[in-house]
Design a protein around this motif. Structure first.
Motif, PDB file in Angstrom:
ATOM      1  N   TRP A  38      -7.474  10.748  -8.201  1.00 14.81           N
ATOM      2  CA  TRP A  38      -6.440  10.505  -6.758  1.00 14.81           C
ATOM      3  C   TRP A  38      -6.365   9.040  -6.702  1.00 14.81           C
ATOM      4  N   ASP A  39      -4.996   8.373  -6.545  1.00 14.24           N
ATOM      5  CA  ASP A  39      -5.062   6.912  -6.364  1.00 14.24           C
ATOM      6  C   ASP A  39      -5.593   6.549  -4.852  1.00 14.24           C
ATOM      7  N   LYS A  40      -6.107   5.318  -5.147  1.00 11.82           N
ATOM      8  CA  LYS A  40      -6.655   4.801  -4.098  1.00 11.82           C
ATOM      9  C   LYS A  40      -5.325   4.293  -3.125  1.00 11.82           C
ATOM     10  N   SER A  41      -5.126   4.232  -2.042  1.00 14.87           N
ATOM     11  CA  SER A  41      -3.899   3.678  -1.311  1.00 14.87           C
ATOM     12  C   SER A  41      -4.334   2.152  -0.749  1.00 14.87           C
ATOM     13  N   VAL A  42      -3.522   1.253  -0.992  1.00 11.58           N
ATOM     14  CA  VAL A  42      -3.709  -0.142  -0.898  1.00 11.58           C
ATOM     15  C   VAL A  42      -2.564  -0.521  -0.082  1.00 11.58           C
ATOM     16  N   VAL A  43      -2.492  -0.761   1.239  1.00 10.04           N
ATOM     17  CA  VAL A  43      -1.498  -1.097   2.221  1.00 10.04           C
ATOM     18  C   VAL A  43      -1.577  -2.583   2.636  1.00 10.04           C
ATOM     19  N   ALA A  44      -0.305  -3.404   2.650  1.00  7.33           N
ATOM     20  CA  ALA A  44      -0.593  -4.780   3.296  1.00  7.33           C
ATOM     21  C   ALA A  44       0.863  -4.713   4.023  1.00  7.33           C
ATOM     22  N   ALA A  45       0.435  -5.237   5.135  1.00 10.38           N
ATOM     23  CA  ALA A  45       1.353  -5.622   6.295  1.00 10.38           C
ATOM     24  C   ALA A  45       1.542  -6.964   6.896  1.00 10.38           C
ATOM     25  N   ASN A  46       2.700  -7.528   7.255  1.00  9.11           N
ATOM     26  CA  ASN A  46       2.554  -8.992   7.870  1.00  9.11           C
ATOM     27  C   ASN A  46       1.895  -8.751   9.373  1.00  9.11           C
ATOM     28  N   VAL A  47       1.410  -9.902   9.609  1.00  7.44           N
ATOM     29  CA  VAL A  47       0.551  -9.807  10.692  1.00  7.44           C
ATOM     30  C   VAL A  47       1.573  -9.917  12.118  1.00  7.44           C
ATOM     31  N   ASP A  48       2.849  -9.831  12.058  1.00 11.36           N
ATOM     32  CA  ASP A  48       3.757  -9.977  12.808  1.00 11.36           C
ATOM     33  C   ASP A  48       4.379  -8.511  13.193  1.00 11.36           C
ATOM     34  N   LEU A  49       3.825  -7.547  12.361  1.00 11.76           N
ATOM     35  CA  LEU A  49       4.402  -6.120  12.290  1.00 11.76           C
ATOM     36  C   LEU A  49       3.394  -5.655  13.276  1.00 11.76           C
ATOM     37  N   HIS A  50       4.108  -4.994  14.441  1.00 16.55           N
ATOM     38  CA  HIS A  50       3.233  -4.327  15.488  1.00 16.55           C
ATOM     39  C   HIS A  50       3.618  -2.819  15.484  1.00 16.55           C
ATOM     40  N   ASN A  51       2.688  -2.140  15.887  1.00 17.87           N
ATOM     41  CA  ASN A  51       2.790  -0.624  15.784  1.00 17.87           C
ATOM     42  C   ASN A  51       2.645  -0.100  14.805  1.00 17.87           C
ATOM     43  N   PHE A  52       2.165  -0.680  13.670  1.00 19.01           N
ATOM     44  CA  PHE A  52       2.070  -0.077  12.376  1.00 19.01           C
ATOM     45  C   PHE A  52       0.888   0.729  12.368  1.00 19.01           C
ATOM     46  N   LYS A  53       0.624   1.865  12.182  1.00 21.14           N
ATOM     47  CA  LYS A  53      -0.814   2.802  11.765  1.00 21.14           C
ATOM     48  C   LYS A  53      -0.537   3.319  10.433  1.00 21.14           C
ATOM     49  N   MET A  54      -1.556   3.157   9.889  1.00 28.21           N
ATOM     50  CA  MET A  54      -1.789   3.918   8.452  1.00 28.21           C
ATOM     51  C   MET A  54      -1.870   5.477   8.629  1.00 28.21           C
ATOM     52  N   SER A  55      -1.225   6.072   7.890  1.00 25.10           N
ATOM     53  CA  SER A  55      -1.201   7.619   7.667  1.00 25.10           C
ATOM     54  C   SER A  55      -2.594   8.135   7.016  1.00 25.10           C
ATOM     55  N   PRO A  56      -3.072   9.115   7.397  1.00 25.10           N
ATOM     56  CA  PRO A  56      -4.358   9.489   6.727  1.00 25.10           C
ATOM     57  C   PRO A  56      -3.823  10.142   5.472  1.00 25.10           C
ATOM     58  N   VAL A  57      -2.666  10.683   5.267  1.00 29.69           N
ATOM     59  CA  VAL A  57      -2.151  11.318   4.058  1.00 29.69           C
ATOM     60  C   VAL A  57      -0.705  10.774   3.918  1.00 29.69           C
ATOM     61  N   GLY A  58      -0.182  10.774   2.589  1.00 26.63           N
ATOM     62  CA  GLY A  58       1.107  10.559   2.083  1.00 26.63           C
ATOM     63  C   GLY A  58       1.594   9.178   2.524  1.00 26.63           C
ATOM     64  N   THR A  59       2.890   9.058   3.097  1.00 32.12           N
ATOM     65  CA  THR A  59       3.617   8.092   3.258  1.00 32.12           C
ATOM     66  C   THR A  59       3.049   7.249   4.484  1.00 32.12           C
ATOM     67  N   ASP A  60       3.226   5.726   4.269  1.00 29.38           N
ATOM     68  CA  ASP A  60       2.829   5.069   5.472  1.00 29.38           C
ATOM     69  C   ASP A  60       4.249   4.670   6.473  1.00 29.38           C
ATOM     70  N   TYR A  61       5.323   5.168   6.134  1.00 31.35           N
ATOM     71  CA  TYR A  61       6.415   5.341   6.891  1.00 31.35           C
ATOM     72  C   TYR A  61       6.467   6.454   8.051  1.00 31.35           C
ATOM     73  N   TRP A  62       5.263   6.985   8.046  1.00 35.27           N
ATOM     74  CA  TRP A  62       5.511   8.294   9.115  1.00 35.27           C
ATOM     75  C   TRP A  62       5.702   7.904  10.426  1.00 35.27           C
ATOM     76  N   ASN A  63       5.449   6.622  10.948  1.00 31.78           N
ATOM     77  CA  ASN A  63       5.832   6.383  12.224  1.00 31.78           C
ATOM     78  C   ASN A  63       6.684   5.062  12.116  1.00 31.78           C
ATOM     79  N   CYS A  64       7.421   4.691  11.504  1.00 29.55           N
ATOM     80  CA  CYS A  64       8.344   3.473  11.365  1.00 29.55           C
ATOM     81  C   CYS A  64       9.221   3.249  12.376  1.00 29.55           C
ATOM     82  N   TRP A  65       9.711   4.385  13.114  1.00 24.70           N
ATOM     83  CA  TRP A  65      10.586   4.267  14.379  1.00 24.70           C
ATOM     84  C   TRP A  65       9.915   3.526  15.426  1.00 24.70           C
ATOM     85  N   LYS A  66       8.343   3.273  15.161  1.00 26.47           N
ATOM     86  CA  LYS A  66       7.867   2.505  16.305  1.00 26.47           C
ATOM     87  C   LYS A  66       7.389   1.109  16.137  1.00 26.47           C
ATOM     88  N   TRP A  67       7.946   0.683  14.746  1.00 28.50           N
ATOM     89  CA  TRP A  67       7.478  -0.505  14.369  1.00 28.50           C
ATOM     90  C   TRP A  67       8.328  -1.574  14.943  1.00 28.50           C
TER      91      TRP A  67
END
Length: 109
Positions: free
Chosen positions: A78-107
């Motif tokens: 299983w691929d290890k998920s590596v995620v990087a985000a700009n420090v100016d991005l607020h309300n970003f939360k990594m997803s425990p599974v699948g896509t990291d866009y799961w809460n993008c409406w809060k960003w």
């Protein structure tokens, strides 16, 4: 199969009927293991119709108990998920599974 390569798109919802359901074997779906157990189908279909998260969780727990007992596939990698985000991005939360866009409406940035 002795071994197979598959790409799985896991979303934030745990619905796996398309991967394990009897009606979803090729060419009608992604059940490439050709697994079919009417008990699993019934539990996964029931979970799809539940709005109560506790009842859904119980359906998925019971379905996965059967899947783990039947062992229709063995995940060897299983691929290890590596995620990087700009420090100016607020309300970003990594997803425990699948896509990291799961809460993008809060960003916010």
């Amino acid at each position: 199969y002795d071994m197979g390569w598959m790409v799985d798109s896991v979303g934030p919802d745990p619905d796996d009927l398309g991967q394990w359901g009897c009606d979803y074997t090729p060419p009608h779906g992604a059940n490439t293991e050709f697994f079919c157990d009417p008990r699993v189908d019934a539990l996964l279909r029931d979970a799809q119709h539940q709005s109560d998260q506790t009842l859904r969780r119980d359906d998925y727990r019971r379905a996965w108990a059967i899947l783990l007992d039947q062992v229709p596939s063995v995940v060897v990698y299983w691929d290890k998920s590596v995620v990087a985000a700009n420090v100016d991005l607020h309300n970003f939360k990594m997803s425990p599974v699948g896509t990291d866009y799961w809460n993008c409406w809060k960003w916010e940035i």
